[in-house]
Write a protein that holds these residues in place. Structure first.
Motif, mmCIF file in Angstrom:
data_model
loop_
_atom_site.group_PDB
_atom_site.id
_atom_site.type_symbol
_atom_site.label_atom_id
_atom_site.label_comp_id
_atom_site.label_asym_id
_atom_site.label_seq_id
_atom_site.Cartn_x
_atom_site.Cartn_y
_atom_site.Cartn_z
ATOM 1 N N GLY A 157 -19.999 92.971 -91.967
ATOM 2 C CA GLY A 157 -20.401 93.875 -90.906
ATOM 3 C C GLY A 157 -20.013 93.414 -89.522
ATOM 4 N N SER A 158 -19.595 92.132 -89.413
ATOM 5 C CA SER A 158 -19.218 91.622 -88.090
ATOM 6 C C SER A 158 -17.733 91.320 -87.979
ATOM 7 N N ILE A 159 -17.020 91.233 -89.114
ATOM 8 C CA ILE A 159 -15.579 90.996 -89.037
ATOM 9 C C ILE A 159 -14.903 92.217 -88.424
ATOM 10 N N LYS A 160 -13.712 92.001 -87.929
ATOM 11 C CA LYS A 160 -12.959 93.075 -87.298
ATOM 12 C C LYS A 160 -12.086 93.786 -88.329
ATOM 13 N N ALA A 161 -11.501 94.901 -87.915
ATOM 14 C CA ALA A 161 -10.845 95.766 -88.886
ATOM 15 C C ALA A 161 -9.388 96.012 -88.553
ATOM 16 N N PHE A 162 -8.573 95.958 -89.567
ATOM 17 C CA PHE A 162 -7.237 96.548 -89.587
ATOM 18 C C PHE A 162 -6.981 96.870 -91.050
ATOM 19 N N ARG A 163 -7.594 97.957 -91.525
ATOM 20 C CA ARG A 163 -7.669 98.218 -92.959
ATOM 21 C C ARG A 163 -7.823 99.716 -93.231
ATOM 22 N N ASP A 164 -7.902 100.041 -94.520
ATOM 23 C CA ASP A 164 -8.193 101.400 -95.003
ATOM 24 C C ASP A 164 -7.120 102.418 -94.615
#
Length: 374
Positions: free
Chosen positions: A189-196
Motif C-alpha cells: 500500500g505504500s510502494i509506488k506504481a508503474f504497473r497494470d
C-alpha cells in the motif's frame, strides 16, 4: 481535447462528497467455491478484442490471472505471483497452467496487465508487469512493463497457447511525469506504481493506447497516485504522455485503470483501497471508482460527483478487489478478505478469510455522470 491536455485531479473535495448512507455498496459475497484448491487467484482479466469485448474462444472466455501457492500469509502472494491461464465456459472453469514458460519473464514475479487477440484469432499479445528482477537475492519493488506474443490454437478440443516471444520492455517511467523510484515505505500500500498496463483502442482516431497505474514524479506528497497513459507511434513504439488523472495529496494507488466507451462518452475506472488514502484527508471505501469525459484526454468529471461507483459493503469492507468493467457493463473482481467487518488483526485470520478466487460478477448502469449498481 488533444493529447497531452492538462491532467485532471481527483481531490479531497470530491471524496468528501461521498455519503456513506446513500453510496452504492456491493452485496455481501456468499461463500465461494475456489477454482483451484492449491492456488490463490486474484487480479484476473479476459483475453479481449481490440474493442474491449472478451474474445469468444472454444465456446467460452480465456482468462489470465495472478496465482500463487496457498501461503500462511495471503499478502505474501505478491512476492511469488505468476500469470496463469484459465478457460471459462458458462460457470465451469478449467485450469490451463502457467501462462508463461519457466525462465521467460525477466522479473522475479509477474503482476497484472491485459491481453489482446489478433483479428484472425491466431495470436495473443500480452502486456504485463514484471516486478523485481530474475534471480534477485532480495525481493525488490521495481516494476517494468513488458509485452510478448504467442500463437493461439485449438487442438483436439484443447486450447494451446505456445511460442511466446522474448518479452520486450515497451515503456519506462520518465521521471518527469512518473517516478522510477518504486520503494515508497516498503509496505503493502505504500510502494509506488508503474504497473497494470491496460490496452485501449480509441474509436475516435483509431490510435492504440496503454493505460497504467503510476506515481507522480516531483510530488511533495507520499500519496501521489496517478493514471498514466502512453500512445503507440507509427514506428510501433510507445510514447509516454502526461497522466490522465492524478490524486496528488489524496491517494497512493489508482490501480488497474481502464477505459470503456459507452453512448459516445469515455468512462475511466480504477480500484483503490480505504487504507491508501492520505490520513490527513477524507477517505472513501475500498471500491470501484471512475470518471467520465467527452474525449480520452478529458477533462474528466468524477462519477456521482465523488468518483465512487460502488464500494464493498460496510459489513464486509475488504471482501473484494481489483474490479474490471467490460463494455457490456459486467464487472469482474476477486474475493479478497470476505466475512470480516474490519481488516484482519493477524495473519491466521487473514488466511482463514482470504477468498483467492473470482467473485460473483456484478453489473453497473451508466447515465452521463451517474453510475450505480444494477
Amino acid at each position: 481535447m488533444r493529447e497531452g491536455a492538462p491532467t485532471t485531479r481527483w481531490t479531497a473535495d470530491h471524496v468528501a462528497r461521498i455519503d456513506a448512507a446513500s453510496a452504492s455498496s456491493a452485496p455481501v459475497i456468499p461463500v465461494q467455491r475456489r477454482i483451484i484448491d492449491t492456488l490463490d487467484l486474484w487480479d484476473y482479466w479476459p483475453v479481449q478484442r481490440t474493442d474491449g469485448h472478451p474474445a469468444e474462444i472454444m465456446g467460452g472466455t480465456l482468462f489470465i490471472a495472478l496465482s500463487a501457492p496457498v501461503l500462511p500469509d495471503p499478502d505474501a502472494r505478491h512476492a511469488v505471483a505468476r500469470l496463469r491461464l484459465l478457460h471459462r465456459v458458462g460457470t465451469d472453469w478449467r485450469d490451463l497452467g502457467p501462462a508463461l514458460p519457466d525462465g521467460l519473464s525477466p522479473g522475479s514475479r509477474q503482476w497484472s496487465g491485459s491481453a489482446i487477440i489478433s483479428p484472425d484469432g491466431a495470436m495473443i499479445t500480452l502486456y504485463y508487469t514484471a516486478a523485481g528482477f530474475r534471480d534477485e537475492a532480495e525481493i525488490s519493488f521495481v516494476q517494468r512493463l513488458f509485452q510478448t506474443r504467442a500463437a493461439l490454437s485449438v487442438e483436439h478440443g484443447t486450447i494451446i497457447v505456445s511460442g511466446w516471444t522474448k518479452p520486450t520492455e515497451f515503456l519506462r517511467p520518465d521521471d518527469v511525469h512518473y517516478t522510477s523510484e518504486m520503494t515508497g515505505g516498503g509496505a503493502i500500500g505504500s510502494i509506488k506504481a508503474f504497473r497494470d498496463p491496460a490496452f485501449f483502442h480509441d474509436p475516435a482516431n483509431g490510435a492504440d493506447y496503454i493505460l497504467f497505474a503510476g506515481s507522480l514524479a516531483r510530488s511533495r506528497s507520499p500519496w501521489n497516485g496517478a493514471i498514466g497513459i502512453a500512445r503507440r507511434t507509427a514506428g510501433n513504439d510507445w510514447q509516454i504522455l502526461p497522466p490522465l488523472v492524478d490524486a496528488d495529496g489524496l491517494n497512493n494507488e489508482l490501480e488497474r485503470p481502464h477505459v470503456i466507451v459507452r453512448d459516445g462518452l469515455y468512462y475511466l475506472f480504477w480500484s483503490t483501497q480505504a487504507k491508501v488514502f492520505a490520513p490527513s484527508g477524507p477517505a472513501g471505501p475500498t471500491g470501484l471508482y471512475g470518471m467520465v469525459a467527452d474525449t480520452l484526454f478529458g477533462p474528466w468529471r468524477p462519477l456521482n460527483g465523488s468518483g465512487l461507483v460502488f464500494g464493498n459493503p460496510p459489513a464486509a469492507p475488504c471482501q473484494a478487489y481489483s474490479w474490471l468493467v467490460l463494455p457490456d457493463l459486467c464487472v469482474q473482481s476477486f474475493v479478497d478478505l470476505a466475512g470480516l467487518t474490519q481488516p484482519p488483526c493477524h495473519v491466521a485470520q487473514a488466511r482463514a478469510h482470504f477468498g483467492g478466487t473470482p467473485a460473483p460478477e456484478l453489473r453497473i448502469m451508466l447515465d452521463g455522470e451517474r453510475a450505480w449498481l444494477a
